[in-house]
Write a protein that holds these residues in place. Structure first.
Motif, PDB file in Angstrom:
ATOM      1  N   MET A  52      -4.790   3.968  -3.034  1.00  0.00           N
ATOM      2  CA  MET A  52      -5.571   3.305  -1.987  1.00  0.00           C
ATOM      3  C   MET A  52      -5.745   4.207  -0.774  1.00  0.00           C
ATOM      4  SD  MET A  52      -4.591  -0.243  -0.086  1.00  0.00           S
ATOM      5  CE  MET A  52      -4.083  -0.886  -1.671  1.00  0.00           C
ATOM      6  N   THR A  53      -6.951   4.181  -0.199  1.00  0.00           N
ATOM      7  CA  THR A  53      -7.212   4.962   1.004  1.00  0.00           C
ATOM      8  C   THR A  53      -6.814   4.158   2.234  1.00  0.00           C
ATOM      9  OG1 THR A  53      -9.457   4.132   1.278  1.00  0.00           O
ATOM     10  CG2 THR A  53      -9.166   6.083  -0.117  1.00  0.00           C
ATOM     11  N   ILE A  54      -6.651   4.882   3.360  1.00  0.00           N
ATOM     12  CA  ILE A  54      -6.307   4.194   4.610  1.00  0.00           C
ATOM     13  C   ILE A  54      -7.426   3.272   5.038  1.00  0.00           C
ATOM     14  CG2 ILE A  54      -5.835   4.560   7.062  1.00  0.00           C
ATOM     15  CD1 ILE A  54      -4.424   7.156   6.323  1.00  0.00           C
ATOM     16  N   GLY A  55      -8.663   3.697   4.888  1.00  0.00           N
ATOM     17  CA  GLY A  55      -9.813   2.866   5.266  1.00  0.00           C
ATOM     18  C   GLY A  55      -9.852   1.562   4.494  1.00  0.00           C
ATOM     19  N   THR A  56      -9.531   1.656   3.186  1.00  0.00           N
ATOM     20  CA  THR A  56      -9.504   0.446   2.362  1.00  0.00           C
ATOM     21  C   THR A  56      -8.417  -0.508   2.857  1.00  0.00           C
ATOM     22  OG1 THR A  56     -10.325   1.629   0.421  1.00  0.00           O
ATOM     23  CG2 THR A  56      -9.161  -0.455   0.025  1.00  0.00           C
ATOM     24  N   LEU A  57      -7.241   0.068   3.198  1.00  0.00           N
ATOM     25  CA  LEU A  57      -6.142  -0.778   3.680  1.00  0.00           C
ATOM     26  C   LEU A  57      -6.511  -1.464   4.989  1.00  0.00           C
ATOM     27  CD1 LEU A  57      -3.230  -1.795   3.546  1.00  0.00           C
ATOM     28  CD2 LEU A  57      -2.512   0.321   4.696  1.00  0.00           C
ATOM     29  N   VAL A  58      -7.080  -0.729   5.938  1.00  0.00           N
ATOM     30  CA  VAL A  58      -7.461  -1.329   7.225  1.00  0.00           C
ATOM     31  C   VAL A  58      -8.520  -2.419   7.020  1.00  0.00           C
ATOM     32  CG1 VAL A  58      -8.564  -0.858   9.443  1.00  0.00           C
ATOM     33  CG2 VAL A  58      -6.861   0.739   8.540  1.00  0.00           C
ATOM     34  N   ALA A  59      -9.518  -2.132   6.166  1.00  0.00           N
ATOM     35  CA  ALA A  59     -10.572  -3.117   5.906  1.00  0.00           C
ATOM     36  C   ALA A  59      -9.993  -4.361   5.244  1.00  0.00           C
ATOM     37  CB  ALA A  59     -11.652  -2.506   5.011  1.00  0.00           C
ATOM     38  N   PHE A  60      -9.022  -4.168   4.332  1.00  0.00           N
ATOM     39  CA  PHE A  60      -8.435  -5.309   3.631  1.00  0.00           C
ATOM     40  C   PHE A  60      -7.637  -6.181   4.596  1.00  0.00           C
ATOM     41  CE2 PHE A  60      -5.743  -7.744   0.875  1.00  0.00           C
ATOM     42  CZ  PHE A  60      -6.505  -7.935  -0.261  1.00  0.00           C
ATOM     43  N   VAL A  61      -6.850  -5.536   5.467  1.00  0.00           N
ATOM     44  CA  VAL A  61      -6.070  -6.297   6.441  1.00  0.00           C
ATOM     45  C   VAL A  61      -6.992  -7.107   7.362  1.00  0.00           C
ATOM     46  CG1 VAL A  61      -4.522  -6.107   8.433  1.00  0.00           C
ATOM     47  CG2 VAL A  61      -4.079  -4.752   6.372  1.00  0.00           C
ATOM     48  N   ALA A  62      -8.127  -6.512   7.734  1.00  0.00           N
ATOM     49  CA  ALA A  62      -9.092  -7.236   8.570  1.00  0.00           C
ATOM     50  C   ALA A  62      -9.648  -8.458   7.840  1.00  0.00           C
ATOM     51  CB  ALA A  62     -10.225  -6.307   8.982  1.00  0.00           C
ATOM     52  N   ALA A  95       0.821  -1.216   0.000  1.00  0.00           N
ATOM     53  CA  ALA A  95       0.000   0.000   0.000  1.00  0.00           C
ATOM     54  C   ALA A  95       0.850   1.259   0.000  1.00  0.00           C
ATOM     55  CB  ALA A  95      -0.916  -0.004   1.220  1.00  0.00           C
ATOM     56  N   GLY A  96       2.104   1.162   0.480  1.00  0.00           N
ATOM     57  CA  GLY A  96       2.963   2.337   0.563  1.00  0.00           C
ATOM     58  C   GLY A  96       3.804   2.566  -0.668  1.00  0.00           C
ATOM     59  N   LEU A  97       3.906   1.581  -1.542  1.00  0.00           N
ATOM     60  CA  LEU A  97       4.708   1.734  -2.747  1.00  0.00           C
ATOM     61  C   LEU A  97       3.863   2.328  -3.867  1.00  0.00           C
ATOM     62  CD1 LEU A  97       6.652  -1.672  -2.724  1.00  0.00           C
ATOM     63  CD2 LEU A  97       7.517   0.574  -2.027  1.00  0.00           C
ATOM     64  N   PRO A  98       4.359   3.323  -4.546  1.00  0.00           N
ATOM     65  CA  PRO A  98       3.567   3.966  -5.616  1.00  0.00           C
ATOM     66  C   PRO A  98       3.146   2.991  -6.708  1.00  0.00           C
ATOM     67  CG  PRO A  98       5.486   5.302  -5.041  1.00  0.00           C
ATOM     68  CD  PRO A  98       5.656   4.005  -4.332  1.00  0.00           C
TER      69      PRO A  98
END
Length: 600
Positions: A294-304, A285-288
């Motif tokens: 990607m939004t932070i919310g999407t990343l948190v939801a995906f990790v969950a 998520a941090g690499l261009p």
């Protein structure tokens, strides 16, 4: 964390052998659950709905992080938070309902299977129980059927839930971010494989530890029981047993350490997996090149979602082991259910009126294992008379007595009661007409009253006491602190052998059979006790047709007829005086003196 499998490599091999020897039809298993089709459909529906509802949680979290919090939209935040709580409440309620329904169905199926198997085994011949290992029947009825419930309440429901969660989670992950979904597909398989390998290592160590623990339990049971201690002391084997126990205990030290380390390795592997997968996602998520805005919310939801995927995926990988174990249990139960009933009720049983008690063995032959145990036995015992059977061990006396009680059926010929072949009578009618008292009096672990009432469930207390008086045991029972409510203990250990015999006689008297079979009923008793029991037997035999396997000449000489058996054939028949005059086999048996035991 995935539920660890409890099946060791040895148990899995045993399960596969069982299925190879006795294959199981899935259609037959399905028939067991056919009456509960609608309930099972509801269970599956609840599982699917609960799994899908649970997938809404990450999406709600994404909206909280990406929309409600940045905008400080309190109304939207309250709706989303309420939705998160609602999802938790809904999944919990659906889970309770699903567990209640699946457990109810499983218990009802197991109850029916357990009861049917118990009834079927009750109809098996005595031969089945003599050739079956002790504890095997109890293990299949109690342990195997109890374990089979997991097919419904654990294995089947977990498969449905895991499949739903895996598919739903995969779709949700793609919907959130197809890039992260691809990364997960690359990272997850090696993590799963690593975890499985560590689990196998732990299973192997656990199997070895359980085997040594079993050895330790056997050594404790054998070495520290009353019989074991007596044997050890009389043989001077104490030091050897102690060394053997010490060696086994020492082996357990190393196995316990390895088991604990294997467990820690598994936990460490799981921790690495749980840390590595999210780390890879955060990196992506941090690499261009891979973030794709990607939004932070999407990343948190995906990790969950990713974290929630690991448990059901591991569960599905263990399905093969669980399914094999479940099918093996069904195989063991069906193996017993398919046993043919050798001694069965006739389709249209003949009903006897008042039983007179005439017993006739009409050219009876009985074979076991290809050899004749009885051969062409032809005897008539008129109603109300007595027949004594004598002969050497293995001459067929007990087999003949068992035929009269229909514990076996003759290979050829017929055993008749009042002219009717026993095979044409209902088994309950035979049991009502023919009473048996054996050398070993089996008593239930219950009160004296319940033991006697076992023969006649509707017997009154007055009838029970009358039977006990006739058996010369009433005075002893009433002298006990709890009288007829006294527990006899396991196998009647609170009473002596003679007292147990008299209780058994009272139990038989309560049934009031017209035909009585006495199978060496006093052979294991001392002279004083035997006289007391013999008096009770004389009372029991009064007015009944009696067939006695003789132990002492004092019993034989008063019989109306004496049959001498030799290698399964009746070689002499007559009264005591007639047979003595012939000077044959019977005369040889009694030549040692009037009170010498007759070989039996």
């Amino acid at each position: 964390m995935p539920r660890p499998s409890t099946h060791t490599p040895d148990s899995r091999r045993a399960d596969r052998r069982q299925l190879a020897e006795s294959p199981v039809s899935l259609r037959r298993i399905a028939r067991l659950f056919a009456p509960y089709r609608r309930r099972l459909a509801v269970v599956v529906a609840l599982i699917v709905v609960s799994s899908l509802v649970g997938l809404a949680q990450p999406f709600l979290v994404r909206h909280v992080i990406d929309e409600a919090l940045p905008r400080q939209d309190v109304r939207l935040l309250l709706l989303l938070v309420t939705g998160m709580v609602g999802v938790a409440v809904a999944t919990a309620a659906l889970g309770v309902a699903q567990t209640w329904l699946s457990t109810t169905v499983g218990q009802q199926v197991m109850h029916r299977l357990r009861s049917d198997l118990f009834g079927h085994l009750q109809r098996q011949s005595v031969g089945f129980f003599t050739r079956t290992r002790g504890g095997e029947v109890q293990s299949r009825i109690v342990n195997d059927i109890g374990s089979m419930q997991s097919v419904v309440t654990s294995t089947a429901t977990s498969v449905a839930a895991n499949v739903t969660v895996v598919l739903g989670t995969a779709v949700a992950m793609v919907a959130l971010s197809w890039r992260l979904a691809l990364i997960s597909l690359v990272v997850l398989p090696p993590a799963v494989v690593l975890t499985r390998q560590v689990a196998r290592m732990r299973h192997a160590v656990t199997a070895a530890r359980q085997a040594r623990l079993a050895d330790l339990h056997v050594q404790v049971e054998e070495g520290l029981s009353v019989s074991g201690v007596l044997l050890t002391k009389t043989l001077g084997a104490g030091p050897a047993l102690s060394r053997r126990f010490d060696d086994t205990s020492a082996d357990l030290v190393g196995l316990e350490v390895r088991s604990q380390l294997a467990g820690r390795w598994r936990m460490a592997t799981m921790s690495i997996v749980f840390a590595a997968v999210p780390a890879a996602l955060y990196l992506a998520a941090g690499l261009p090149a891979t973030s794709g805005g990607m939004t932070i919310g999407t990343l948190v939801a995906f990790v969950a979602l990713q974290s929630a995927l690991f448990r059901p995926l591991m569960g599905l990988l263990n399905v093969g082991v669980d399914l094999t174990a479940s099918l093996a249990l069904f195989s063991r139960i069906f193996e017993y259910q398919d046993l043919p009933v050798e001694i069965a009720d006739p389709a249209d049983p003949t009903r006897l009126g008042d039983v007179r008690g005439e017993v006739r063995l009409d050219h009876v032959t009985f074979s076991y294992g290809g050899a004749d145990v009885l051969h062409d036995v032809d005897l008539v015992v008129p109603a109300g008379t007595s027949l004594a059977l004598v002969g050497a061990t293995g001459s067929g006396k007990s087999t003949l007595a068992g035929l009269v009680a229909r514990l076996h059926d003759p290979t050829s010929g017929a055993v008749r009661l009042d002219g009717v072949d026993l095979r044409d009578l209902a088994l309950a009618d035979v049991a009502s007409a023919v009473g048996v008292v054996t050398q070993e009096s089996y008593l239930l672990h219950a009160s004296v009253r319940d033991n006697l009432r076992h023969a006649k469930p509707d017997a009154t207390d007055a009838e029970i006491e009358a039977a006990a008086r006739a058996a010369r045991i009433h005075d002893l029972v009433v002298s006990l602190p709890e009288g007829y409510d006294t527990l006899v203990g396991s196998r009647g250990h609170r009473f002596s052998g003679g007292e147990q015999q008299r209780l058994a006689i009272a139990r038989t008297l309560l049934r009031d059979p017209r035909v009585l079979v006495l199978d060496e009923a006093t052979s294991a008793l001392d002279n004083t006790t035997e006289r007391a029991v013999q008096a009770a037997l004389d009372e029991l035999a009064h007015g009944r047709t009696t067939i006695t396997i003789a132990h002492r000449l004092s019993t034989v000489r008063d019989a109306d007829q004496i049959a001498v058996l030799d290698h399964g054939a009746v070689v002499e028949l007559g009264t005591h005086e007639e047979l003595l005059l012939r000077g044959g086999r019977y005369a040889e048996l009694v030549r040692g003196g009037l009170e010498q035991p007759v070989a039996a």
